[in-house]
Design a protein around this motif. Structure first.
Motif, mmCIF file in Angstrom:
data_model
loop_
_atom_site.group_PDB
_atom_site.id
_atom_site.type_symbol
_atom_site.label_atom_id
_atom_site.label_comp_id
_atom_site.label_asym_id
_atom_site.label_seq_id
_atom_site.Cartn_x
_atom_site.Cartn_y
_atom_site.Cartn_z
ATOM 1 N N ALA A 98 -49.319 -78.474 86.884
ATOM 2 C CA ALA A 98 -50.546 -78.788 87.620
ATOM 3 C C ALA A 98 -50.643 -77.953 88.877
ATOM 4 C CB ALA A 98 -50.557 -80.265 88.004
ATOM 5 N N ALA A 99 -51.870 -77.619 89.232
ATOM 6 C CA ALA A 99 -52.148 -76.956 90.503
ATOM 7 C C ALA A 99 -53.584 -77.331 90.894
ATOM 8 C CB ALA A 99 -52.001 -75.440 90.366
ATOM 9 N N PRO A 100 -53.895 -77.254 92.177
ATOM 10 C CA PRO A 100 -55.258 -77.589 92.605
ATOM 11 C C PRO A 100 -56.189 -76.381 92.499
ATOM 12 C CG PRO A 100 -53.835 -77.304 94.513
ATOM 13 C CD PRO A 100 -53.005 -76.982 93.306
ATOM 14 N N ASP A 101 -56.176 -75.710 91.335
ATOM 15 C CA ASP A 101 -56.894 -74.436 91.185
ATOM 16 C C ASP A 101 -58.388 -74.541 91.508
ATOM 17 O OD1 ASP A 101 -54.532 -73.224 89.947
ATOM 18 O OD2 ASP A 101 -55.051 -74.430 88.199
ATOM 19 N N GLU A 102 -58.880 -73.558 92.237
ATOM 20 C CA GLU A 102 -60.322 -73.470 92.510
ATOM 21 C C GLU A 102 -60.815 -72.079 92.170
ATOM 22 O OE1 GLU A 102 -62.392 -75.707 92.941
ATOM 23 O OE2 GLU A 102 -61.008 -77.354 93.398
ATOM 24 N N ARG A 103 -62.127 -71.990 91.860
ATOM 25 C CA ARG A 103 -62.702 -70.672 91.582
ATOM 26 C C ARG A 103 -62.828 -69.881 92.867
ATOM 27 N NH1 ARG A 103 -66.845 -72.015 87.540
ATOM 28 N NH2 ARG A 103 -68.183 -72.420 89.306
ATOM 29 N N GLY A 104 -62.417 -68.617 92.828
ATOM 30 C CA GLY A 104 -62.539 -67.766 94.001
ATOM 31 C C GLY A 104 -63.960 -67.254 94.153
ATOM 32 N N GLU A 161 -40.884 -74.035 65.794
ATOM 33 C CA GLU A 161 -42.002 -73.445 65.032
ATOM 34 C C GLU A 161 -43.161 -73.000 65.906
ATOM 35 O OE1 GLU A 161 -43.557 -76.065 62.113
ATOM 36 O OE2 GLU A 161 -41.716 -76.062 60.903
ATOM 37 N N GLY A 162 -43.278 -73.620 67.075
ATOM 38 C CA GLY A 162 -44.467 -73.308 67.856
ATOM 39 C C GLY A 162 -44.409 -73.862 69.259
ATOM 40 N N TYR A 163 -45.415 -73.510 70.023
ATOM 41 C CA TYR A 163 -45.491 -73.866 71.438
ATOM 42 C C TYR A 163 -46.946 -74.159 71.772
ATOM 43 C CZ TYR A 163 -45.456 -73.206 76.531
ATOM 44 O OH TYR A 163 -45.602 -73.374 77.874
ATOM 45 N N HIS A 164 -47.191 -75.323 72.360
ATOM 46 C CA HIS A 164 -48.548 -75.683 72.800
ATOM 47 C C HIS A 164 -48.541 -75.867 74.305
ATOM 48 C CE1 HIS A 164 -48.452 -76.796 68.572
ATOM 49 N NE2 HIS A 164 -49.764 -76.743 68.562
ATOM 50 N N VAL A 165 -49.351 -75.113 74.979
ATOM 51 C CA VAL A 165 -49.455 -75.285 76.421
ATOM 52 C C VAL A 165 -50.296 -76.540 76.709
ATOM 53 C CG1 VAL A 165 -51.492 -73.779 76.611
ATOM 54 C CG2 VAL A 165 -50.054 -74.138 78.595
ATOM 55 N N TRP A 166 -49.822 -77.319 77.671
ATOM 56 C CA TRP A 166 -50.647 -78.403 78.208
ATOM 57 C C TRP A 166 -51.229 -77.884 79.511
ATOM 58 C CZ3 TRP A 166 -52.464 -82.865 76.317
ATOM 59 C CH2 TRP A 166 -53.236 -83.631 77.209
ATOM 60 N N SER A 167 -52.536 -77.646 79.557
ATOM 61 C CA SER A 167 -53.502 -78.081 78.572
ATOM 62 C C SER A 167 -54.527 -76.970 78.365
ATOM 63 C CB SER A 167 -54.195 -79.347 79.081
ATOM 64 O OG SER A 167 -55.177 -79.812 78.182
ATOM 65 N N LEU A 168 -55.315 -77.066 77.305
ATOM 66 C CA LEU A 168 -56.393 -76.091 77.143
ATOM 67 C C LEU A 168 -57.348 -76.142 78.337
ATOM 68 C CD1 LEU A 168 -57.971 -74.063 75.316
ATOM 69 C CD2 LEU A 168 -59.260 -76.044 74.476
ATOM 70 N N LEU A 169 -57.763 -77.352 78.710
ATOM 71 C CA LEU A 169 -58.798 -77.536 79.735
ATOM 72 C C LEU A 169 -58.281 -78.387 80.889
ATOM 73 C CD1 LEU A 169 -61.716 -78.726 77.382
ATOM 74 C CD2 LEU A 169 -61.447 -76.429 78.355
ATOM 75 N N ASP A 170 -58.752 -78.151 82.089
ATOM 76 C CA ASP A 170 -58.593 -79.134 83.156
ATOM 77 C C ASP A 170 -59.182 -80.448 82.651
ATOM 78 O OD1 ASP A 170 -57.499 -77.264 84.909
ATOM 79 O OD2 ASP A 170 -59.424 -76.852 85.900
ATOM 80 N N ILE A 186 -55.336 -74.214 81.331
ATOM 81 C CA ILE A 186 -55.352 -72.760 81.473
ATOM 82 C C ILE A 186 -56.806 -72.293 81.570
ATOM 83 C CG2 ILE A 186 -53.090 -72.325 80.413
ATOM 84 C CD1 ILE A 186 -54.569 -71.544 77.814
ATOM 85 N N VAL A 187 -57.723 -73.213 81.281
ATOM 86 C CA VAL A 187 -59.145 -72.949 81.473
ATOM 87 C C VAL A 187 -59.655 -73.921 82.536
ATOM 88 C CG1 VAL A 187 -61.443 -72.996 80.405
ATOM 89 C CG2 VAL A 187 -59.467 -72.128 79.104
ATOM 90 N N HIS A 188 -60.245 -73.376 83.572
ATOM 91 C CA HIS A 188 -60.800 -74.185 84.657
ATOM 92 C C HIS A 188 -62.082 -74.871 84.194
ATOM 93 C CE1 HIS A 188 -63.259 -74.770 88.350
ATOM 94 N NE2 HIS A 188 -62.088 -75.027 88.922
ATOM 95 N N VAL A 189 -62.240 -76.126 84.599
ATOM 96 C CA VAL A 189 -63.494 -76.829 84.344
ATOM 97 C C VAL A 189 -64.092 -77.219 85.684
ATOM 98 C CG1 VAL A 189 -64.586 -78.857 83.299
ATOM 99 C CG2 VAL A 189 -62.688 -77.719 82.114
ATOM 100 N N ASP A 190 -65.325 -76.779 85.923
ATOM 101 C CA ASP A 190 -66.088 -77.243 87.082
ATOM 102 C C ASP A 190 -66.771 -78.529 86.618
ATOM 103 O OD1 ASP A 190 -68.067 -77.857 88.892
ATOM 104 O OD2 ASP A 190 -68.635 -75.775 89.243
ATOM 105 N N PHE A 191 -66.252 -79.687 87.065
ATOM 106 C CA PHE A 191 -66.714 -80.942 86.481
ATOM 107 C C PHE A 191 -68.165 -81.262 86.860
ATOM 108 C CE2 PHE A 191 -62.073 -81.311 86.292
ATOM 109 C CZ PHE A 191 -61.937 -81.567 84.934
ATOM 110 N N ALA A 192 -68.695 -80.623 87.918
ATOM 111 C CA ALA A 192 -70.090 -80.864 88.293
ATOM 112 C C ALA A 192 -71.044 -80.202 87.300
ATOM 113 C CB ALA A 192 -70.350 -80.349 89.703
ATOM 114 N N THR A 212 -64.051 -71.716 82.830
ATOM 115 C CA THR A 212 -63.640 -70.378 83.254
ATOM 116 C C THR A 212 -62.164 -70.177 82.934
ATOM 117 O OG1 THR A 212 -65.164 -70.553 85.140
ATOM 118 C CG2 THR A 212 -63.532 -68.760 85.196
ATOM 119 N N PRO A 213 -61.847 -69.278 82.010
ATOM 120 C CA PRO A 213 -60.427 -69.028 81.743
ATOM 121 C C PRO A 213 -59.731 -68.549 83.021
ATOM 122 C CG PRO A 213 -61.792 -68.096 80.007
ATOM 123 C CD PRO A 213 -62.735 -68.530 81.117
ATOM 124 N N LYS A 214 -58.594 -69.193 83.334
ATOM 125 C CA LYS A 214 -57.816 -68.784 84.504
ATOM 126 C C LYS A 214 -56.986 -67.542 84.140
ATOM 127 C CE LYS A 214 -57.388 -73.721 85.624
ATOM 128 N NZ LYS A 214 -56.489 -74.867 85.934
#
Ligand code: GBH
Length: 439
Positions: free
Chosen positions: A349-355, A387-396, A410-416, A421-423
């Protein structure tokens, strides 16, 4: 330098869960789950957030499928919302709920993405909670009925039963920080037994009705270590390993609860009295894969208290220790019967924001993913069958008690606006999938 490459057929995926992304909580017949109820109570979820809208995936599944394809994902792990399929927790299914997942599975097939479906990712129909929830043995039988419905309705080869029974027990019933918000060890371990029973019963149903398909649990495993070089700390770490890992692995893989941990439980809970003849044979129904979820290690001092020895991500439990994933994988191979392993969650987790340039740069997540995927490769180099690897998570998404404040995507979601936006990490992951090797 170790070999950096992964097998051509390695399953590179991303994971989500229904309540965390779908929203549309009142649509197409869905009735409340325990998480709708829990999140509605002020103080339970940060900022009063709920999953009522979440990432609106229920309405944006087509766009999200295109997003997965654009990243080159080979696999997608999602969960099915029991309260969409059986809004009252039993009886005839609501076709509208099933149709949503049929369309999703079709959309994945069209894009060449392999589905992996979780039957239960914590959204128990509230009607079943009102009848006692996981403390009621009958909930396991209801779960097997629900499983049969979705197994027959959906063309999916690989299934997971219960997502992280340990988190339901610990966060839901011991700490009370997740639904259903109980703080009672006596009740918690009764719920544990029925969760494992549900896992086994559903696994049996799949094997009887759909030979050739595969199923297993999704277990969050936490390697435990002494934080200091004393016999007391070593013993505390061994005890803690019982509660964190063996309590789930042993009954499922060897057909017996670990004796030391069961004795500890017996001092706190009537749980042992709920184990009936034959239950452990059901719980240890042979499984076809283990979903391994890894986030953090647990280091304990001589008193058994957790201490942090490494940097943490945004959430204080998220101590970053990639070697722990290597230790979990090699330990499974060394201590338990051989079963194919799939990493079904790993991420941070991180508090990612769009630049200002519209991009979302998350170099810490790139480093986290790179180091953990390298640990997977190191375990594979020693012959561990991953057999495989799944990143948590596709979306915020709705991060449970943390609401929308902690972003795992790994994809940012602007909830408003629901803009995706793929990070930087998503673009990095896309390149890794395309090349099949860490560089
Ligand atoms: C997984 O849970 C879940 O499957 C997924 O839904 C979730 O979004 C993801 O990981 C990220 O959290 O006792 O206060 O220290 C991880 C579960 C979260 C369980 C942290 C233990 C400790 C909270 N873990 N939790 S605390």
């Amino acid at each position: 330098m170790p070999d950096q490459s992964f097998p051509d057929d390695f399953l590179w995926g991303a994971a989500t869960s229904a309540y965390q992304i779908e929203g549309a909580a009142d649509e197409d017949g869905r009735r409340p789950s325990v998480w709708d109820t829990f999140a509605a109570v002020p103080g339970n979820v940060r900022d009063g957030d709920t999953g009522a809208v979440a990432a609106d995936h229920y309405h944006r599944a087509a766009e999200d499928l295109d997003l997965m394809a654009s990243l080159g994902l080979r696999g997608y792990r999602f969960s099915i919302a029991w309260p969409r399929v059986q809004p009252h927790g039993g009886g005839r299914p609501d076709q509208r709920g099933l149709d949503f997942y049929r369309r999703l599975v079709d959309g994945l097939a069209e894009r060449g993405i392999r589905p992996m479906a979780t039957l239960f990712h914590w959204d128990l129909p509230q009607a079943l909670q009102d009848a006692g929830g996981w403390e009621n043995r009958d909930t396991a039988a209801r779960f097997a009925d629900y499983a049969e419905i979705v197994f027959d309705a959906l063309e999916i080869r690989d299934w997971l039963t219960i997502n992280e029974p340990k988190t339901v027990v610990d966060c839901g019933y011991r700490l009370g920080i997740h639904a259903p918000g109980v703080r009672d060890d006596a009740r918690a371990f009764v719920a544990l037994h029925h969760l494992l029973l549900a896992h086994g019963q559903a696994s049996r149903v799949l094997h009887e009705r759909h030979p050739g398909r595969r199923i297993g649990p999704a277990l969050n495993l936490h390697p435990t270590y002494p934080a200091e070089d004393t016999p007391e700390a070593a013993e505390a770490a061994r005890q803690r390993d019982g509660l964190e890992n063996r309590l789930y692995l042993d009954p499922i893989l060897t057909g017996a609860y670990p004796e030391d941990t069961l004795a500890w439980i017996a001092e706190r809970s009537p749980m042992p009295g709920h184990i009936r003849d034959g239950d452990l044979a059901v719980i240890s129904e042979p499984i076809d894969l283990i979903g391994v979820q890894y986030y953090n290690p647990i280091f304990v001092d001589a008193k058994g208290e957790r201490v942090h020895l490494h940097p943490t991500a945004q959430l204080d439990w998220l101590e970053i220790y990639p070697r722990g994933l290597y230790d979990v994988l090699t330990r499974l191979a060394a201590d338990y019967p051989p079963v194919p392993l799939v990493i079904t969650e790993n991420g941070m987790a991180a508090p990612d924001e769009r630049g200002p340039d519209g991009r979302v740069d998350d170099p810490e997540r790139v480093a986290y993913l790179r180091d953990h995927i390298a640990a997977v490769r190191d375990a594979m180099a020693e012959g561990v069958p991953v057999e495989g690897y799944h990143v948590w998570s596709l979306l915020d998404n709705f991060e449970w008690a943390e609401g929308y404040s902690a972003r795992f995507g790994i994809v940012h979601v602007d909830f408003a606006t629901q803009t995706r936006t793929p990070k930087t990490s998503a673009l990095w992951y896309r390149d890794l999938i395309a090349s099949g090797r860490l560089s």
